[in-house]
Motif scaffolding. Structure first.
Motif, PDB file in Angstrom:
ATOM      1  N   LEU A 167      37.263 -17.524  10.724  1.00 21.61           N
ATOM      2  CA  LEU A 167      36.175 -16.871  11.444  1.00 21.61           C
ATOM      3  C   LEU A 167      36.721 -15.832  12.422  1.00 21.61           C
ATOM      4  O   LEU A 167      36.140 -14.742  12.580  1.00 21.61           O
ATOM      5  CB  LEU A 167      35.346 -17.922  12.189  1.00 21.61           C
ATOM      6  N   GLU A 168      37.846 -16.150  13.069  1.00 20.53           N
ATOM      7  CA  GLU A 168      38.446 -15.199  14.014  1.00 20.53           C
ATOM      8  C   GLU A 168      38.883 -13.918  13.304  1.00 20.53           C
ATOM      9  O   GLU A 168      38.657 -12.802  13.799  1.00 20.53           O
ATOM     10  CB  GLU A 168      39.636 -15.857  14.715  1.00 20.53           C
ATOM     11  N   GLU A 169      39.520 -14.059  12.149  1.00 21.13           N
ATOM     12  CA  GLU A 169      39.957 -12.864  11.399  1.00 21.13           C
ATOM     13  C   GLU A 169      38.764 -12.014  10.994  1.00 21.13           C
ATOM     14  O   GLU A 169      38.806 -10.777  11.067  1.00 21.13           O
ATOM     15  CB  GLU A 169      40.747 -13.302  10.163  1.00 21.13           C
ATOM     16  N   LEU A 170      37.672 -12.669  10.579  1.00 24.53           N
ATOM     17  CA  LEU A 170      36.488 -11.935  10.160  1.00 24.53           C
ATOM     18  C   LEU A 170      35.872 -11.158  11.328  1.00 24.53           C
ATOM     19  O   LEU A 170      35.594  -9.955  11.220  1.00 24.53           O
ATOM     20  CB  LEU A 170      35.473 -12.906   9.571  1.00 24.53           C
ATOM     21  N   LEU A 171      35.684 -11.836  12.466  1.00 22.76           N
ATOM     22  CA  LEU A 171      35.050 -11.174  13.612  1.00 22.76           C
ATOM     23  C   LEU A 171      35.955 -10.098  14.209  1.00 22.76           C
ATOM     24  O   LEU A 171      35.481  -9.028  14.614  1.00 22.76           O
ATOM     25  CB  LEU A 171      34.683 -12.216  14.676  1.00 22.76           C
ATOM     26  N   ASP A 172      37.252 -10.372  14.270  1.00 24.40           N
ATOM     27  CA  ASP A 172      38.172  -9.380  14.820  1.00 24.40           C
ATOM     28  C   ASP A 172      38.174  -8.112  13.967  1.00 24.40           C
ATOM     29  O   ASP A 172      38.165  -6.993  14.485  1.00 24.40           O
ATOM     30  CB  ASP A 172      39.578  -9.986  14.887  1.00 24.40           C
ATOM     31  N   LEU A 173      38.162  -8.277  12.644  1.00 22.44           N
ATOM     32  CA  LEU A 173      38.133  -7.124  11.753  1.00 22.44           C
ATOM     33  C   LEU A 173      36.827  -6.336  11.912  1.00 22.44           C
ATOM     34  O   LEU A 173      36.825  -5.103  11.985  1.00 22.44           O
ATOM     35  CB  LEU A 173      38.294  -7.595  10.307  1.00 22.44           C
ATOM     36  N   GLY A 174      35.704  -7.071  11.999  1.00 21.36           N
ATOM     37  CA  GLY A 174      34.417  -6.398  12.097  1.00 21.36           C
ATOM     38  C   GLY A 174      34.160  -5.745  13.434  1.00 21.36           C
ATOM     39  O   GLY A 174      33.475  -4.716  13.512  1.00 21.36           O
ATOM     40  N   PHE A 175      34.698  -6.318  14.526  1.00 22.87           N
ATOM     41  CA  PHE A 175      34.441  -5.784  15.865  1.00 22.87           C
ATOM     42  C   PHE A 175      35.464  -4.724  16.293  1.00 22.87           C
ATOM     43  O   PHE A 175      35.110  -3.757  16.963  1.00 22.87           O
ATOM     44  CB  PHE A 175      34.443  -6.919  16.882  1.00 22.87           C
TER      45      PHE A 175
ATOM     46  N   ALA B 170      33.794 -11.509  22.382  1.00 25.07           N
ATOM     47  CA  ALA B 170      32.387 -11.283  22.043  1.00 25.07           C
ATOM     48  C   ALA B 170      31.492 -12.242  22.820  1.00 25.07           C
ATOM     49  O   ALA B 170      31.883 -13.375  23.112  1.00 25.07           O
ATOM     50  CB  ALA B 170      32.157 -11.466  20.539  1.00 25.07           C
ATOM     51  N   GLU B 171      30.287 -11.783  23.136  1.00 20.72           N
ATOM     52  CA  GLU B 171      29.294 -12.634  23.768  1.00 20.72           C
ATOM     53  C   GLU B 171      28.546 -13.427  22.698  1.00 20.72           C
ATOM     54  O   GLU B 171      28.464 -13.000  21.544  1.00 20.72           O
ATOM     55  CB  GLU B 171      28.293 -11.803  24.571  1.00 20.72           C
ATOM     56  N   VAL B 172      27.999 -14.579  23.099  1.00 19.43           N
ATOM     57  CA  VAL B 172      27.232 -15.417  22.183  1.00 19.43           C
ATOM     58  C   VAL B 172      25.797 -15.500  22.691  1.00 19.43           C
ATOM     59  O   VAL B 172      25.567 -15.836  23.846  1.00 19.43           O
ATOM     60  CB  VAL B 172      27.838 -16.832  22.060  1.00 19.43           C
ATOM     61  N   ARG B 173      24.853 -15.162  21.819  1.00 18.07           N
ATOM     62  CA  ARG B 173      23.432 -15.307  22.127  1.00 18.07           C
ATOM     63  C   ARG B 173      22.890 -16.466  21.296  1.00 18.07           C
ATOM     64  O   ARG B 173      22.614 -16.318  20.106  1.00 18.07           O
ATOM     65  CB  ARG B 173      22.673 -14.022  21.812  1.00 18.07           C
ATOM     66  N   PRO B 174      22.774 -17.673  21.885  1.00 19.57           N
ATOM     67  CA  PRO B 174      22.346 -18.835  21.101  1.00 19.57           C
ATOM     68  C   PRO B 174      20.826 -18.927  21.002  1.00 19.57           C
ATOM     69  O   PRO B 174      20.097 -18.537  21.906  1.00 19.57           O
ATOM     70  CB  PRO B 174      22.908 -20.012  21.908  1.00 19.57           C
ATOM     71  N   VAL B 175      20.369 -19.451  19.891  1.00 24.59           N
ATOM     72  CA  VAL B 175      18.946 -19.748  19.713  1.00 24.59           C
ATOM     73  C   VAL B 175      18.843 -21.005  18.869  1.00 24.59           C
ATOM     74  O   VAL B 175      19.599 -21.196  17.909  1.00 24.59           O
ATOM     75  CB  VAL B 175      18.198 -18.575  19.054  1.00 24.59           C
ATOM     76  N   TRP B 176      17.929 -21.877  19.257  1.00 22.86           N
ATOM     77  CA  TRP B 176      17.712 -23.130  18.532  1.00 22.86           C
ATOM     78  C   TRP B 176      16.541 -22.916  17.592  1.00 22.86           C
ATOM     79  O   TRP B 176      15.407 -22.659  18.018  1.00 22.86           O
ATOM     80  CB  TRP B 176      17.449 -24.252  19.531  1.00 22.86           C
TER      81      TRP B 176
ATOM     82  N   THR C 113      20.185  -7.083  11.119  1.00 18.97           N
ATOM     83  CA  THR C 113      21.229  -7.306  12.124  1.00 18.97           C
ATOM     84  C   THR C 113      22.616  -7.198  11.515  1.00 18.97           C
ATOM     85  O   THR C 113      23.514  -6.558  12.073  1.00 18.97           O
ATOM     86  CB  THR C 113      21.035  -8.688  12.774  1.00 18.97           C
ATOM     87  N   VAL C 114      22.813  -7.811  10.348  1.00 16.87           N
ATOM     88  CA  VAL C 114      24.114  -7.748   9.681  1.00 16.87           C
ATOM     89  C   VAL C 114      24.405  -6.312   9.222  1.00 16.87           C
ATOM     90  O   VAL C 114      25.538  -5.823   9.333  1.00 16.87           O
ATOM     91  CB  VAL C 114      24.151  -8.728   8.491  1.00 16.87           C
ATOM     92  N   ALA C 115      23.370  -5.627   8.723  1.00 10.55           N
ATOM     93  CA  ALA C 115      23.564  -4.248   8.270  1.00 10.55           C
ATOM     94  C   ALA C 115      23.949  -3.329   9.422  1.00 10.55           C
ATOM     95  O   ALA C 115      24.660  -2.328   9.221  1.00 10.55           O
ATOM     96  CB  ALA C 115      22.288  -3.738   7.602  1.00 10.55           C
ATOM     97  N   ALA C 116      23.513  -3.668  10.651  1.00 11.83           N
ATOM     98  CA  ALA C 116      23.847  -2.858  11.826  1.00 11.83           C
ATOM     99  C   ALA C 116      25.258  -3.118  12.334  1.00 11.83           C
ATOM    100  O   ALA C 116      25.685  -2.501  13.317  1.00 11.83           O
ATOM    101  CB  ALA C 116      22.832  -3.117  12.933  1.00 11.83           C
ATOM    102  N   GLY C 117      25.985  -4.045  11.693  1.00 11.99           N
ATOM    103  CA  GLY C 117      27.360  -4.332  12.100  1.00 11.99           C
ATOM    104  C   GLY C 117      27.493  -5.450  13.108  1.00 11.99           C
ATOM    105  O   GLY C 117      28.599  -5.718  13.582  1.00 11.99           O
TER     106      GLY C 117
END
Length: 737
Positions: free
Chosen positions: A234-242, A282-288, A347-351
């Protein structure tokens, strides 16, 4: 009709009512007060509190009010005190503010808290629990309450069943009923939105959703043993994308940051996301998700789009959606599911990054797994013994452990435990140590504290279909030496020594069929195997998997084996397997059992390998089972469990009478020899009936005499059918080597 009545309050220890604000009255007392089940009442003792009325059982006293320990505490009274009961009109609470322990406030959102309080009457100054009021649930909210129960277990672990909160304020009234329109808030913290969509946080505009989690420091990845491979991916994925989008642009490609993270409740999915997000900045915006599902469609859609807008603001951010199956169910998706999928796609399409977590991946809408939505799928496994040991090391890092503490043994005795359960186990051991050493200057936690904690803390991740692991092993099962040897080789060796099988280049046995007359200990043997092998155990009766709805039975089989693979090493116990897998082509159920048999055969010996999973079936009619299920590679070892002979019956009587004070005149060896035709269950029933006979003679009896046993012999009859036993013995001679 009386305006009020004064009754004697008495403690009701029933688990159904415990800490749920329920009080029970005799039906005639309820009629005298013009009360119906579910009505609120005012209770005046040393303090004044309120509760919800339910009918007491048959035989209850008209002079008593039955309450739990929490209600007694809110009344400021002990068992036997006088309480005045007064009917009060139903008033819905407008706003309720609560205070709790920091570790509870940090992880329980106000929306989740409201569902835990739904249907309870609360008063200022009262203590309340997180246990949902499911004795008299509000119509239409059962699914939401169940979702809250799962999420509380996920976020809080075992502590959620015992945690107490204090009602700091009930706005405009002394006592009121919590409904879906009640604004529920933490003292000095966030508040829940009303079900109609109005935002419950004072001073917050309707379109600005309040954060559901207070600011708590994210955990370190080092504090998540067993999840490091998932964290790295997950870290590799987010680091690459951000942080490295320019490299992707040069290569003419892009990365999709939609992730579906599945795993058992309490296994650390949300903690994993927060830890990785902190690592990549990165910040986390949680929602239940159940929180949004409880709102109207318009209100939920507005909040979804507002949250998505925040994570698309340009800076690295992750939208974390917990329990996503509530918003995107596989069965009967609604309009909100369509909006949710569209928001995720945009949201995913916006990066931006979206991580959805679930403990029931089979219940999630398959369309979410599309390449443009949640393209990456990660699984958090149920920890094995080595992983549990690592987690215990982290959880007990700040504990002064005594020299006799063996974390390897603790981990081995905790099959099915996830990180949250192990945290509850460590806390419980610490509490027991504190109770023993209140005045000690250097208290320590001993192995005895952990053993005591293991008696009360149960795994939450496998609560749906687990077999209670008995405090007995195969070594303690008398007689049946040949049966025990076969079970040890076929069940315990594959689970305990998989490396040996791999080194010798052979596949371990896949399954075992136990068959024999009813009451002769087939299920007891499985419990003993579970106690010996220290493996995760999934238990299901054959008929429980069958459904009249097309596809449901096969799905239940697939889900059972999916959970078994995730929990490996696992023992799957199929009781009454003849009801689940009868011979194909002979049923009159529209082909349901035929499809179930096909699903079972595929799971046992299909394309997907069944590693570190052993299946045990039990039946007293092996001839009814589909022959394909009994061939090598499936339930290949047939083990006959014979009825007990004289010495075995004596051993069973001795074990059943372990806690019964027998008189010297009772000769168990002679009695065992005389019980021809008695099964193991019959022998145990004889001991129970003998004790009851002694009680009938005198409630002051201190021993069970031979006369009591003789009286019991007249009541308890042999249940073994000689013809059935003879047929099973002939079947065993034909089908066993």
């Amino acid at each position: 009709m009386a305006d009020d009545l004064t009754l004697t309050v008495t403690l009701r220890p029933a688990a159904l009512d415990a800490r749920r604000g329920i009080v029970r009255l005799h039906p005639e007392v309820m009629a005298a007060l013009a009360l119906r089940p579910g009505d609120p009442v005012r209770l005046a003792g040393t303090r004044v509190t309120a509760g919800i009325v339910a009918r007491a059982e048959a035989g209850a006293s008209r002079a008593l009010l039955y309450a739990d320990d929490l209600t007694l505490g809110n009344l400021g009274m002990r068992d036997g005190g006088q309480v005045t009961v007064t009917p009060v009109p139903v008033a819905a609470a407008r706003r309720v503010t609560l205070a709790g322990a920091p570790e509870i406030v940090a992880v329980v959102s106000p929306e989740m808290l409201r569902l835990a309080l739904l249907g309870k009457v609360v008063s200022t100054g009262d203590d309340v629990s997180l246990l949902p009021q499911d004795v008299l649930p509000e119509a239409g909210h059962r699914s939401l309450v169940e979702a809250a129960r799962r999420s509380l277990a996920n976020r809080v672990g075992y502590l959620w069943t015992s945690a107490l909160l204090t009602v700091a304020e009930v706005e405009d009234t002394d006592a009121a009923l919590v409904t879906m329109d009640t604004v529920v808030a933490w003292q000095g913290g966030p508040a829940a939105a009303a079900a109609g969509g109005t935002v419950a946080t004072r001073g917050t505009p309707p379109e600005a959703p309040a954060s559901t989690d207070p600011e708590v420091p994210p955990p370190s990845i080092d504090d998540l043993p067993g999840l490091r491979s998932q964290a790295k991916e997950l870290e590799e994925l987010l680091d690459l994308g951000f942080h490295h989008r320019e490299v992707l642009a040069k290569l003419g490609t892009r990365v999709s940051l939609g992730v579906l993270l599945s795993g058992p409740s309490g296994s650390g999915k949300s903690a994993l996301v927060r830890a990785v997000a902190a690592t990549v900045g990165a910040e986390v915006r949680p929602v239940w998700a159940p929180e949004l599902a409880a709102l109207t469609n318009d209100a939920a859609a507005r909040r979804l789009r507002a949250l998505a807008g925040e994570v698309r603001g340009g800076k690295p951010a992750v939208l974390l959606v917990s329990d996503v199956e509530a918003l995107a169910p596989r069965d009967e998706p609604g309009p909100l599911s369509t909006v949710f999928r569209q928001v995720l796609t945009e949201t995913v399409a916006a990066g931006a990054a979206v991580v959805c977590t679930t403990s029931k991946p089979e219940s999630v809408d398959p369309s979410l797994r599309a390449p443009d939505v949640l393209a990456v799928q990660l699984t958090v496994p149920l920890p094995d013994a080595a992983m549990r040991r690592e987690q215990l090391v982290v959880l007990t890092r700040g504990m002064p452990l005594a020299e006799d503490v063996r974390l390897d043994d603790v981990a081995g005795r905790a099959p099915g435990f996830v990180a949250a359960d192990l945290g509850a186990l460590a806390r419980e051991a610490g509490v027991r140590a504190a109770l023993r050493q209140k005045v000690s200057e250097s208290p320590t936690v001993t192995m005895a504290d952990f053993e005591a904690a293991l008696e009360v803390v149960r795994p939450t991740s496998m609560a749906d279909s687990t077999l209670e692991v008995a405090a007995v092993t195969l070594d303690e099962v008398g007689d049946m030496a040949e049966v025990k040897q076969v079970l040890t080789e076929s069940v315990l060796w594959p689970l305990t020594y998989p490396d040996t099988f791999a080194r010798l280049g052979v596949s371990p046995p896949r399954g075992v069929l136990l068959y024999g007359p009813p009451g002769c200990g087939k299920t007891y043997l499985v419990k003993a195997i579970a106690g010996t092998g220290k493996a995760n155990v999934l238990s299901v009766k054959g008929a429980e998997l069958l459904s009249k709805w097309v596809g449901d039975s096969e799905r239940a089989v697939r889900e059972l084996f999916r959970r078994a693979r995730e929990a490996a090493p696992t023992l799957v116990f199929l009781d009454e397997v003849d009801a689940l897998a009868p011979a194909r082509g002979q049923g009159s159920d529209g082909g349901v059992t035929d499809r179930v048999v096909a699903a079972l055969l595929t799971e046992l010996d299909g394309v997907e390998d069944l590693r570190n999973v052993v299946v045990i079936g039990a039946t007293n009619r092996p001839d009814l089972i589909d022959p394909a299920l009994l061939r090598p590679g499936r339930l290949e070892r047939l083990v006959y469990v014979p009825p007990p002979d004289g010495p075995a019956r004596a051993a069973i009587l001795r074990a059943s009478a372990r806690s019964v004070p027998l008189d010297e005149s009772v000769d168990l060896d002679a009695l065992g020899a005389d019980l021809e035709g008695f099964s193991a269950a019959d022998c145990a029933a004889l001991i129970r009936e003998s004790a009851l006979a002694a009680m009938r003679d005198s409630l002051e009896a201190s021993t069970v005499t031979a006369a009591n046993v003789s009286t019991a012999r007249e009541r308890v009859r042999a249940s073994l059918d000689a013809a059935q036993v003879a047929w099973l013995e002939s079947y065993a001679r034909i089908h066993q080597p």
